[in-house]
Each structure stands twice: as structure tokens, then as C-alpha cells.
Design an enzyme around this catalytic site. Structure first.
Site, PDB file in Angstrom:
ATOM      1  N   CYS A  76      -6.207   1.274   3.071  1.00  0.00           N
ATOM      2  CA  CYS A  76      -7.107   2.388   3.238  1.00  0.00           C
ATOM      3  C   CYS A  76      -7.043   3.184   2.069  1.00  0.00           C
ATOM      4  O   CYS A  76      -8.096   3.966   1.702  1.00  0.00           O
ATOM      5  CB  CYS A  76      -6.771   3.322   4.555  1.00  0.00           C
ATOM      6  SG  CYS A  76      -7.084   2.465   5.866  1.00  0.00           S
ATOM      7  N   GLU A 118       0.811  -1.133  -0.251  1.00  0.00           N
ATOM      8  CA  GLU A 118      -0.103   0.022   0.074  1.00  0.00           C
ATOM      9  C   GLU A 118       0.768   1.264  -0.083  1.00  0.00           C
ATOM     10  O   GLU A 118       1.878   1.318   0.629  1.00  0.00           O
ATOM     11  CB  GLU A 118      -0.742   0.152   1.243  1.00  0.00           C
ATOM     12  CG  GLU A 118      -1.638   1.424   1.345  1.00  0.00           C
ATOM     13  CD  GLU A 118      -2.809   1.296   2.549  1.00  0.00           C
ATOM     14  OE1 GLU A 118      -2.696   0.562   3.470  1.00  0.00           O
ATOM     15  OE2 GLU A 118      -3.661   2.296   2.485  1.00  0.00           O
ATOM     16  N   ASN A 148     -11.854  -2.934   0.904  1.00  0.00           N
ATOM     17  CA  ASN A 148     -10.530  -3.408   1.980  1.00  0.00           C
ATOM     18  C   ASN A 148     -11.030  -3.830   3.227  1.00  0.00           C
ATOM     19  O   ASN A 148     -11.610  -4.920   3.382  1.00  0.00           O
ATOM     20  CB  ASN A 148      -9.681  -2.098   1.939  1.00  0.00           C
ATOM     21  CG  ASN A 148      -8.741  -2.370   3.093  1.00  0.00           C
ATOM     22  OD1 ASN A 148      -8.159  -3.163   3.221  1.00  0.00           O
ATOM     23  ND2 ASN A 148      -8.805  -1.277   3.772  1.00  0.00           N
ATOM     24  N   GLU A 149     -11.086  -2.885   4.135  1.00  0.00           N
ATOM     25  CA  GLU A 149     -11.485  -3.349   5.485  1.00  0.00           C
ATOM     26  C   GLU A 149     -12.747  -2.801   5.908  1.00  0.00           C
ATOM     27  O   GLU A 149     -12.693  -2.008   6.839  1.00  0.00           O
ATOM     28  CB  GLU A 149     -10.201  -2.840   6.494  1.00  0.00           C
ATOM     29  CG  GLU A 149     -10.275  -3.207   7.594  1.00  0.00           C
ATOM     30  CD  GLU A 149      -9.011  -2.731   8.400  1.00  0.00           C
ATOM     31  OE1 GLU A 149      -9.020  -1.310   8.810  1.00  0.00           O
ATOM     32  OE2 GLU A 149      -7.845  -3.182   8.394  1.00  0.00           O
TER      33      GLU A 149
HETATM   34  O1  AHR Z   1      -1.922  -1.220   6.837  1.00  0.00           O
HETATM   35  C1  AHR Z   1      -2.041  -0.173   7.222  1.00  0.00           C
HETATM   36  C2  AHR Z   1      -3.619  -0.001   7.194  1.00  0.00           C
HETATM   37  O2  AHR Z   1      -4.171  -0.774   8.118  1.00  0.00           O
HETATM   38  C3  AHR Z   1      -4.369  -0.263   5.852  1.00  0.00           C
HETATM   39  O3  AHR Z   1      -4.314   0.597   5.250  1.00  0.00           O
HETATM   40  C4  AHR Z   1      -5.743  -0.816   6.453  1.00  0.00           C
HETATM   41  O4  AHR Z   1      -6.262  -1.638   5.683  1.00  0.00           O
HETATM   42  C5  AHR Z   1      -5.499  -1.170   7.851  1.00  0.00           C
HETATM   43  O5  AHR Z   1      -6.374  -0.460   8.811  1.00  0.00           O
END
Ligand code: AHR
Length: 653
Positions: free
Chosen positions: A233, A38, A367-368
């Protein structure tokens, strides 16, 4: 046969690990141990993407971010690249003792190495009806000395009123970690300059405008099974406008529009208002990178939600009935990766240099994410993707936590929606990692498989890289390995961090402008990735796995069979303060199949809370001891140590 005797500690406890060799267990997926990138911590721009100039096309919201100027410099916005329209016009100064110049600071300075070549390129034209103009390009060391001395200086003539690209390759006579690029206007005639770029010639695979070689070598040396990109993110964005838009990463880099990086803001203590994504490292490059390192590409697309931590308001989410363009983005991405060259996106891929498909097999939707707002949107994607691309595996999310209400809500939903894999994320302290030795043993075998998409041990009060965190990761990973029937992929996070620009730590690989260092966690990942085996073997003490449970004295273990090497590989992690003796018993072998020790790899550190550093990158390394042809009945596993034993078993399949 010689018995290998390892050091014994008086206080050692005796254990026994029985490895059942009668039959192979579940296959270990080739994707099992992978990498995740990322653009956080200046991982892409300022890191892996080897561009040395920040704000190369003056399109940051403040066009002179990263630049200083002197004399008469004008920013204009009718340049040759419609999605990056800004450029600068350098006019001669009307004072005989003033000159006109622009100076770029790079990312925390520009790293230049002695005897290495650098490719300086820019677009230019001569305005105001003149035929020619001239600029002088310099690299100067930005030191604490009074003088910022140039060590490279070269004049370049510009001709004609049409935009053209100019290129000069220079060789550096010295090393400079904080150089700056200066461009002076020479003579009376004005000049227009756009997309001013400087790359090392010696990039990964020598590609023009390519990736930083030392960092790519670290990725390739991992031999990862899968490669998740581009986040994290940044897929979600601080808001929907700044989400990662893969389509904006296609085509010539000059016309890829700039995007604000979400990590620009995330923590006030780590605020980088100059953190943007040029998309120079875009989806084409990520697919190519995956292919280069032999990893299965795992792209993540936005599900119609901006970051849920930062946007609690529905209006920052795409209405469920308006998701079409987002779903189409996912479908077009599959075409970009796999479509033949007559398709719209397959053709773009071919034009970018890769007519052959990239052979995409998985796509992650979101993603999350969490909550019903995620579930309803994901369902729309799944419904359409299953119809159009039933061959593509879909990865859903279990939210940001390792357990708890969000997690408990999402797992049953993922089963109901029938995604192929569920992405779990956890950044947890030592105590959590110690207590997770059995995490996957009881997972439902009939539901989706698991992708541990982001994880790292965050030491309590010690939230930085150190050996102890990597040891606990190694212990936890025995559980992944033992449950390879359900855990199909795992990727540590984050991958990269610039020492002067980090937002989040610990990270797998650190660097400055010239050097990089692989952390202890990197070497743990590598021990697993290089020795994943092909099948799980049952390895137990009293019919129970060694998983750091009561009575097991801090021991964790797993075993795999490697059918290609005809080897059994045993990994034992001792997190306790005392050495442990572990008797190794192999059952189910034929008479002539005596396991012969090949080697023992030991990973430990005198100081638990240190790591490798830029100054001393090889301080803590796994040590391999060859032991060809010997046998080993009892493994003496030192305190706080990860040990891996490889035995050859001739004749076994
Ligand atoms: O890895 C850092 C962050 O952690 C990522 O962007 C996110 O997916 C998670 O909260």
C-alpha cells in the site's frame, strides 16, 4: 540396504505416492521462492534501516516529534539541505542553573549493545559571529529507575560559521534496550545542529549508514529467488501526495525528502502519528540488497492511483491523459537500474556507488489495484513500456482478493493486455488454505504466469503467528511447486514487524530494538527456498496429486528433481490429526538408479498455536536427520507435520 523405519501410528491410513522419474517436468524458476518488503510495522525506519534516531533532521510536521528539549532551543528552516530545510539552534540559557539540551527517544527507545561501537554524526556550525562552540553528546538508559543515567558522554568542539559534518565513534560499556540520546550545549556560544544520526558501526557488510545486521542475515539465510519492494500500500499512498516516490530516494540521505507513511493511519487501533519514511532505505539500497542476497529485484511503481480502499473519489486518481510523468518514472527506473553510466539515471546510480547495472528484468505496475480505473491506466504503461523496453517483464495485479468479482474482472483483462505475470494477493483463513490444494492445476497455461506476491494464512480468531498457520502455508505451497510451469514467483507477506510498532500480523520476522526472531512461517519458506529443485516431477496417487482432497486424509505432496545435486526432493504435509503412512514408489528409473535417502527434515510442534519468540527464538525448528545411503519405501508422516525427504539418484540427469 537398510530400510528406514519411522514411527507408526495405529490409526494411520495407507497411501501411495508414485514419483514418475522417467522425465523431468517443467523447470522451476530461480525466482520461485522470494521475499517481499514493505515499510509497514516499522519495517524500514525503526527496523531494517539501522538509523537509531527518529526525526533526525527535525522535518516531521511537528519538528520536535521524537525529541524533548530544555532551555532555549529554536527551530529554523534555512538549513543546508533544501528538501529537509529544518534544523535547531541551541542558545545558552540566560539562567545560570538552566541548561539547553535536546533528547531523542529513538524508535521505542534506542537499542545499544555492550562492547559494540556506534557512529554518532551531525552537521553543525557556529552562528552569531562566534568562532567556536561545544556540545556534549550522551547516551542514557531510559529505565523505570528514578535516574536516567548516562553511560556514554563525550564533548565535541564545533568551529566555524560554515556547515560541516562531525563524527564520533563511541563504544558502549553496557547494553541498553531503551536508551535515549541527549545533546547538551556546553558554554555560552550558540550552535546550529542538523541531521543528527546514530548508527551501529556493525551493520550488514559494515556499510556506513547501513542496514541492521541480524535482520539482513535473516533475509540472506532465506536464499530468496526474488525480492519485491517497496510495497504494498505504501506504493499507492494514503493520497497521491504521499505515494512512494522512488526518485525522492536517490542521492545523499540528508536531502531525501520525508514522506508520511501510509501506515501512520491505516487502523485506528494501531495509530502511529510518528510513522514517516526518511527514504534512508531507498531504491538504490533495495537494489543493492537484492544483489547482496542473490535475489531478482522486483520493484513496484505507482500506476496513477492512490490507495483504492481509502480513495473512492476519482479526483484522488491521476487522470488517464495525465499519466506521462508516472510512465516516465517507470522508464527512468529501468534506466536507473540498467542504463549505462552516460545516461541521466545510470550516472546517478554510478555516483551512488554502483557503476555496474543492477540487471533489472521485471517491473510491477501498480500494487493491489482493481477495476477499470486500473485497467485503463495499466494499458497506457504497457503500451509505452513495450515500445521502449520490450526486454522488461511486466507484472500486473489481480486485485486484493483471491477470487470474486474484482479478481474475475482482472484476470481476463491481464490476459488481454498481455502482462507477463499477474500478482495475486491473499490473506485468508485456515479453511481457505485447506481448500486450495488444486488452485493452480487448472489455470490457463497460455496466459500470463502467476506471481503470488502477498499471502499468509490468517488463522480464524487466531490472527497471529503460530505453527498451524505455517503448516497450512506449507500444504498450500505444494500446489505452487507442482505448478511451477505457471507459478514463477511467490512471496509471503508482510516480512517484518517491530513488537512495539506493528500494524499488521502475522509477519515473517519479528524484532525489538536488540533481538529478532524467525517465525514458523519463516522456516517453512526457508525449507522451500533451500530446496526448490530445478524441475517438477509428477507425484501422484491414483494419477491424482495429493492435495488434501476427499479420501486423501489431509495429505499434500509435491516432488522436484534437483539436477545440480542429483537429488529428488519430496515434500509431504500431513494436516490431519493422525499419522499417515505413505508408500513411496519411484517409476521410470534405470536398473542401477536406486534412490538413496540423504536426509529427512521434519517440522512439527507440540503446541499448534505457539511460535518462536524473542525470548525463545529456536523453540520450533525443522529437524534434519541424516540417513546417507539408506532406502525408504514407506514414509510415516506424523500428524500435523511437514516432512521433506531428499534422495540421491546417482547417474540420473
Ligand atoms: O501486506 C500488507 C498489505 O496488504 C499490503 O500493503 C497490501 O498490498 C495488502 O493489502
Amino acid at each position: 540396504m537398510l530400510a528406514t523405519v519411522l514411527a507408526l501410528s495405529l490409526s494411520a491410513h495407507n497411501h501411495e505416492l508414485t514419483i514418475d522419474m522417467k522425465r523431468n517436468g517443467a523447470p522451476v524458476q530461480k525466482t520461485m521462492y522470494g521475499l517481499f518488503i514493505e515499510d509497514v510495522n516499522f519495517a524500514a525506519d525503526g527496523g531494517l534501516y539501522a538509523e537509531l534516531i527518529k526525526n533526525r533532521s527535525f522535518d516531521f510536521p511537528y519538528p520536535f516529534t521524537g525529541w524533548q528539549f530544555a532551555g532555549n532551543v529554536e527551530v529554523r528552516n534555512d538549513g543546508p539541505f533544501d528538501r529537509n530545510p529544518n534544523y535547531v539552534r541551541l542558545h545558552a540559557s540566560d539562567h545560570p542553573h538552566k541548561w539547553t539540551a535536546i533528547v531523542n527517544e529513538g524508535f521505542f527507545g534506542i537499542g545499544i549493545e555492550r562492547d559494540k561501537e556506534y557512529r554518532f554524526t551531525f552537521y553543525a556550525r557556529v552562528p552569531e559571529g562566534k568562532d567556536s562552540a561545544c556540545v556534549c553528546m550522551q547516551l542514557a538508559e531510559r529505565s523505570t529507575n528514578r535516574f536516567r543515567q548516562d553511560f556514554i558522554s563525550q564533548e565535541i568542539s564545533i568551529s566555524g560559521s560554515e556547515w560541516k559534518q562531525y563524527e564520533v565513534v563511541v563504544k558502549s560499556p553496557m547494553t541498553a534496550s531503551r536508551a535515549q540520546l541527549r545533546i547538551f550545549l556546553v558554554g555560552e556560544n550558540a550552535v546550529d545542529l542538523e541531521h543528527i544520526s546514530l548508527f551501529p558501526v556493525d551493520t550488514w557488510k559494515g556499510r556506513k549508514g547501513g542496514l541492521r545486521k541480524d535482520l539482513m542475515e535473516a533475509l540472506a539465510d532465506m536464499k530468496p529467488g526474488c525480492f519485491r519492494f517497496p510495497g504494498g500500500c505504501i506504493v499507492e499512498g494514503t493520497d497521491l501526495d504521499t505515494r512512494y516516490n522512488w526518485k525522492n530516494t536517490l542521492g545523499p540521505v540528508e536531502n531525501r525528502p520525508l514522506n508520511e507513511n501510509r501506515w501512520h493511519y491505516t487502523f485506528q487501533t494501531r495509530f502511529y502519528p510518528d510513522y514517516f519514511q526518511t527514504y534512508g532505505l531507498g531504491f538504490y539500497e533495495y537494489f543493492l540488497l537484492s544483489e547482496d542476497i542473490g535475489a531478482e529485484p522486483l520493484p513496484v511503481v505507482n500506476v496513477g492511483l492512490s490507495c483504492q480502499y481509502q480513495n473512492k473519489e476519482e479526483h484522488n486518481y491521476v487522470p488517464v491523459d495525465d499519466l506521462d510523468s508516472y510512465i516516465q518514472d517507470a522508464i527512468d527506473l529501468i534506466e536507473f537500474a540498467n542504463g549505462d553510466t552516460t545516461t541521466v539515471y545510470g550516472k546517478i546510480r554510478a555516483q551512488m556507488g554502483h557503476p555496474e547495472p543492477f540487471n533489472l528484468k521485471f517491473i510491477a505496475i501498480g500494487n493491489e489495484q482493481w477495476g477499470d480505473e486500473y485497467v485503463v491506466r495499466l494499458e497506457k504503461f504497457v503500451e509505452r513500456l513495450r515500445r521502449v523496453h520490450p526486454e522488461i517483464g511486466i507484472i500486473g495485479s489481480s486485485g486484493p482478493s483471491s477470487e470474486g468479482p474484482k479478481f474475475d474482472h482482472l484476470w481476463p483483462e491481464m490476459k488481454r493486455i498481455k502482462v507477463d505475470l499477474v500478482d495475486e494477493h491473499f490473506y485468508r483463513p485456515e479453511s481457505w488454505f485447506l481448500g486450495q490444494g488444486n488452485r493452480y492445476d487448472s489455470y490457463d497455461r497460455k496466459g500470463p504466469k502467476v506471481f503470488v506476491g502477498e499471502y499468509a494464512c490468517h488463522g480464524k480468531g487466531r490472527k497471529w503467528n503460530h505453527f498451524n498457520a505455517s503448516l497450512l502455508e506449507a500444504a498450500f505451497m505444494t500446489n505452487l511447486e507442482r505448478n511451477a510451469d505457471i507459478v514463477h514467483m511467490a512471496t509471503y507477506a508482510p516480512l517484518f514487524a517491530h513488537v512495539e510498532g506493528w500494524n499488521w500480523r502475522p509477519d515473517l520476522i519479528w524484532y525489538d530494538n536488540l533481538r529478532s526472531v524467525r517465525t514458523c512461517s519463516y522456516y517453512v519458506q526457508q525449507m522451500y527456498a533451500h530446496n526448490p529443485g530445478t524441475h517438477v516431477l509428477k507425484a501422484t496417487e491414483n494419477e491424482k496429486p495429493l492435495a488434501g482432497n476427499e479420501g486423501q486424509d489431509g495429505l499434500f505432496a509435491s516432488a522436484v528433481w534437483d539436477a545440480d545435486r542429483q537429488q529428488v526432493i519430496i515434500k509431504i504435509v500431513n494436516v490431519s490429526d493422525v499419522a499417515q503412512d505413505v508408500k513411496l514408489t519411484f517409476t521410470g528409473l534405470k536398473k542401477n538408479q536406486n534412490p538413496e535417502l540423504v536426509d529427512i527434515t521434519t517440522y512439527s510442534s507440540d503446541n499448534l498455536y505457539t511460535d518462536n519468540t524473542l525470548a525463545c527464538p529456536t523453540a520450533i525448528l525443522p529437524k534434519v536427520k541424516k540417513a546417507e545411503g539408506t532406502s525408504l519405501d514407506k514414509a510415516a508422516v506424523p500428524a500435523k507435520t511437514f516432512v521433506m525427504y531428499r534422495f540421491k539418484v546417482p547417474g540420473r540427469k
